[in-house]
Enzyme design. Structure first.
Site, PDB file in Angstrom:
ATOM      1  N   LYS A   1     -51.703   6.659 -18.130  1.00  0.00           N
ATOM      2  CA  LYS A   1     -51.191   5.601 -19.030  1.00  0.00           C
ATOM      3  C   LYS A   1     -50.095   4.735 -18.372  1.00  0.00           C
ATOM      4  CE  LYS A   1     -53.314   5.321 -21.966  1.00  0.00           C
ATOM      5  NZ  LYS A   1     -54.781   4.989 -21.860  1.00  0.00           N
TER       6      LYS A   1
ATOM      7  N   GLY B   1     -50.715   2.347 -16.107  1.00  0.00           N
ATOM      8  CA  GLY B   1     -51.221   1.020 -15.750  1.00  0.00           C
ATOM      9  C   GLY B   1     -52.110   1.129 -14.512  1.00  0.00           C
TER      10      GLY B   1
ATOM     11  N   ARG C   1     -55.374   1.583 -14.217  1.00  0.00           N
ATOM     12  CA  ARG C   1     -56.619   0.809 -14.239  1.00  0.00           C
ATOM     13  C   ARG C   1     -56.342  -0.645 -13.869  1.00  0.00           C
ATOM     14  NH1 ARG C   1     -61.306   1.546 -12.909  1.00  0.00           N
ATOM     15  NH2 ARG C   1     -61.128   3.580 -13.908  1.00  0.00           N
TER      16      ARG C   1
ATOM     17  N   LYS D   1     -57.207  -0.586 -23.247  1.00  0.00           N
ATOM     18  CA  LYS D   1     -55.977  -0.844 -22.482  1.00  0.00           C
ATOM     19  C   LYS D   1     -55.161  -1.876 -23.243  1.00  0.00           C
ATOM     20  CE  LYS D   1     -57.746   1.659 -19.238  1.00  0.00           C
ATOM     21  NZ  LYS D   1     -57.322   3.016 -19.004  1.00  0.00           N
ATOM     22  N   GLY D   2     -53.977  -1.466 -23.626  1.00  0.00           N
ATOM     23  CA  GLY D   2     -53.128  -2.358 -24.412  1.00  0.00           C
ATOM     24  C   GLY D   2     -53.334  -2.123 -25.900  1.00  0.00           C
ATOM     25  N   ARG D   3     -53.455  -0.873 -26.273  1.00  0.00           N
ATOM     26  CA  ARG D   3     -53.614  -0.540 -27.689  1.00  0.00           C
ATOM     27  C   ARG D   3     -52.296  -0.748 -28.440  1.00  0.00           C
ATOM     28  NH1 ARG D   3     -56.291   4.459 -25.561  1.00  0.00           N
ATOM     29  NH2 ARG D   3     -58.464   4.418 -26.209  1.00  0.00           N
TER      30      ARG D   3
END
Ligand SMILES: Nc1ncnc2c1ncn2[C@@H]1O[C@H](COP(=O)(O)OS(=O)(=O)O)[C@@H](OP(=O)(O)O)[C@H]1O
Length: 402
Positions: free
Chosen positions: A159, A161, A163, A365-367
């Site tokens: 978590k 970053g 990706r 990504k960016g929930r």
């Protein structure tokens, strides 16, 4: 007389319908063999849906990585000529780390672990990736490079970053990366290095092979195992404020298992005393100094690059500049590659690798995080502060989380 006999024979040879058929069949057979051969070669160089790039270079030597710069021109040209992979398949680390798991008391993580392996391979299958058969095609090379063990690995943190960093790096023509997380040094180590190599994209001389598996950072055995593969492996860790990282981790689990207890109840061993439950992996992963200690037993500090997860969002080009320097690459990824997408609320690529269209990471990504009571957040900040200080000291970098 003799002459007319020869002519007659020749005539018979050239125009006999049976012979003509044989010749035609022979030509068709040769054409078929040729097409089959070309197809096999083409398929082997085609990008699969795995998101993998089939370009890179041999692993294990720093000199090789440095040599890459000399070969930039050739690699650039070849990479443009080669088919490009499908980027931007959105994958995330859905699993908890071995070392954390074994010491974790919480059923939450254990439940997730139960179907961990299956989910992982499903994830890869979604991308069209298959578990390689040992030895299959290992020496096959049809001029488009060969598969190498990675020279650089994004080892964490979950978590953080990771990706985004990998997808941004793939824009670089001298980087080729596996899309899915191989989890070789934590879960699949028994499969052996040849299995691992098979997962890698094909690469050309002068290109760097990469992968990312965020759970390596908290896997006790990972440093020794990576060092055994190559002591020269470059390691990248994307770190993020451990409090928001923990909430992000929880948000991910919640999205898959809506019935889990609240963040608060998982955070505290005892709500009244405010004692933090460090056996919960979401908490434990954020104790970066402790995990880093383990890596420093096997790797010197200058072989590990720490990327700020926060700056990767506020200044992606700046962080990517540091990463390219660390990898000994020409700074090709710059400001020009990014734009801020207001709807997504994150930086996105103007052109993703292998595409001319703008691309943002997917919706996992960016929930949106659930609201956590400020008191709980404060308690966690107090808990992490000494560990953060130690981490800043060890890395010589203040990440500004306190
Ligand atoms: N450009 C861009 N677009 C979208 N998201 C971005 C980006 N840069 C960083 N991030 C942050 O990446 C967080 C997910 O981290 P990881 O990719 O390491 O997650 S995972 O461990 O692979 O599941 C993800 O966490 P959450 O916001 O909690 O979902 C993002 O904050």
């Amino acid at each position: 007389m003799e002459y007319s006999l020869v002519c007659h024979n020749l005539y018979a040879f050239s125009f006999s319908p049976v012979k003509k058929k044989f010749i035609l069949l022979g030509i068709m057979f040769l054409l078929w063999v040729y097409m089959l051969y070309s197809c096999v070669g083409y398929c082997a160089t085609m990008p699969s849906l795995v998101v993998d790039n089939y370009r890179g270079k041999e692993t294990g030597s720093v000199s090789g990585v440095v040599k890459r710069t000399e070969n930039n021109g050739r690699a650039d040209l070849m990479s443009r000529l080669l088919p490009r992979p499908q980027p931007w398949v959105d994958i995330e680390s859905d699993y908890d780390e071995t070392s954390v798991r074994t010491s974790s008391r919480d059923l939450l993580n254990n439940e997730i672990d139960a179907d961990r392996g299956a989910e992982d391979w499903n994830e890869m299958r979604v991308e069209g990736h298959r578990a390689p058969e040992p030895g299959a095609m290992s020496s096959f090379s049809n001029g488009s490079g060969s598969k190498k063990l990675p020279q650089a690995i994004i080892i964490g943190v979950k978590k953080g970053g990771t990706r985004a960093l990998l997808e941004f790096l793939r824009v670089h023509p001298d980087i080729r990366a596996v899309g899915a997380e191989p989890h070789f040094f934590d879960r699949n180590y028994e499969n052996g290095l040849e299995w691992y190599r098979e997962l890698m994209p094909k690469t050309l001389e002068g290109q760097i092979t990469m992968e990312k598996t965020p759970s390596y950072f908290v896997t006790r055995e990972a440093p020794a195992r990576i060092s055994a593969m190559s002591r020269d492996t470059k390691l990248i860790v994307v770190v993020r404020d451990p409090v928001t990282r923990a909430i992000s981790d929880y948000t991910q689990t919640l999205s898959k298992k809506p019935d889990i207890p609240t963040f608060e109840s998982l955070t505290f061993k005892n709500r009244t005393t405010g004692l933090i439950d460090t056996s919960w992996s979401a908490i434990q992963i954020g104790i970066y100094a402790k995990h880093l200690d383990n890596w420093l037993q096997y790797f010197p500090m200058d072989q590990i690059l720490f990327v700020s997860g926060e700056r990767l969002i506020s200044d992606p080009a700046g962080e990517l500049g540091r990463v390219q320097d660390f990898l000994g690459l020409k700074r090709i990824i710059t400001d020009k590659h990014f734009y801020f997408n207001q709807t997504k609320g994150f930086p996105c690529l103007k052109k993703a690798e292998g595409s001319s269209k703008p691309h943002c990471l997917g919706k996992t990504k960016g929930r949106t995080h659930p609201n956590i009571h400020p008191e709980v957040v404060q308690r966690l900040r107090d808990f992490y502060r000494p560990f953060n200080m130690k981490f800043y000291q060890m890395t010589g970098h203040n990440f500004g989380w306190d």
